[in-house]
Design a protein around this motif. Structure first.
Motif, mmCIF file in Angstrom:
data_model
loop_
_atom_site.group_PDB
_atom_site.id
_atom_site.type_symbol
_atom_site.label_atom_id
_atom_site.label_comp_id
_atom_site.label_asym_id
_atom_site.label_seq_id
_atom_site.Cartn_x
_atom_site.Cartn_y
_atom_site.Cartn_z
ATOM 1 N N LEU A 203 0.031 1.401 6.323
ATOM 2 C CA LEU A 203 0.617 2.155 5.212
ATOM 3 C C LEU A 203 2.131 1.953 5.129
ATOM 4 C CD1 LEU A 203 -1.358 5.520 5.420
ATOM 5 C CD2 LEU A 203 -1.622 3.692 3.741
ATOM 6 N N SER A 204 2.803 1.820 6.276
ATOM 7 C CA SER A 204 4.252 1.616 6.249
ATOM 8 C C SER A 204 4.599 0.243 5.691
ATOM 9 C CB SER A 204 4.854 1.804 7.638
ATOM 10 O OG SER A 204 4.698 0.661 8.440
ATOM 11 N N ILE A 205 3.777 -0.766 5.986
ATOM 12 C CA ILE A 205 3.995 -2.099 5.422
ATOM 13 C C ILE A 205 3.862 -2.043 3.907
ATOM 14 C CG2 ILE A 205 3.026 -4.428 5.260
ATOM 15 C CD1 ILE A 205 2.225 -4.118 8.228
ATOM 16 N N LEU A 206 2.788 -1.428 3.443
ATOM 17 C CA LEU A 206 2.575 -1.319 1.999
ATOM 18 C C LEU A 206 3.678 -0.512 1.320
ATOM 19 C CD1 LEU A 206 -1.271 -0.669 1.964
ATOM 20 C CD2 LEU A 206 -0.083 -2.766 1.332
ATOM 21 N N ASP A 207 4.128 0.548 1.961
ATOM 22 C CA ASP A 207 5.167 1.391 1.377
ATOM 23 C C ASP A 207 6.491 0.643 1.261
ATOM 24 O OD1 ASP A 207 6.073 4.116 0.510
ATOM 25 O OD2 ASP A 207 7.390 3.847 2.254
ATOM 26 N N ALA A 208 6.883 -0.061 2.298
ATOM 27 C CA ALA A 208 8.143 -0.817 2.261
ATOM 28 C C ALA A 208 8.084 -1.892 1.190
ATOM 29 C CB ALA A 208 8.441 -1.423 3.624
#
Length: 110
Positions: A75-80
């Motif tokens: 989720l952090s990869i997608l958010d960034a």
């Protein structure tokens, strides 16, 4: 406000942010100038990774035992990447050669 665009106004390349976020969790958010958000993702990765190790069966694989942490990592990869793409698209729209910044002429006086 000045209408001149300097190279410093150009946002980070979304693919560079994506690569950074994949290699080191939270670094994509740091590149975007959002270190607190990256730290929050890291915190929840560790917490949910720990929780799933306590809940998962002992014969589960490494990925299965730390599934909560890997979920937050994804989720952090997608958010960034999403934030970087939005910033880049907004910048590209503002710096179009026609200079009106209205897109399809929606703000033009008729």
């Amino acid at each position: 406000m000045s209408d001149t665009i300097t190279p410093a106004d150009r946002p980070s390349n979304p693919y560079l942010v994506l690569a950074s976020a994949v290699v080191l969790p939270g670094s994509g958010h740091v590149m975007l100038g959002l270190p607190a958000r990256g730290l929050q993702f890291l915190f929840f990765m560790v917490i949910l990774g720990w929780v799933t190790t306590k809940v998962a069966p002992p014969d589960a694989s490494f990925i299965g035992r730390h599934a909560g942490g890997f979920l937050i990592y994804a989720l952090s990869i997608l958010d960034a990447y999403r934030i970087a793409r939005i910033r880049h698209a907004t910048w590209a729209h503002r710096t179009r050669p026609d200079g009106d910044g209205a897109g399809n002429g929606a703000n033009a006086d008729v």
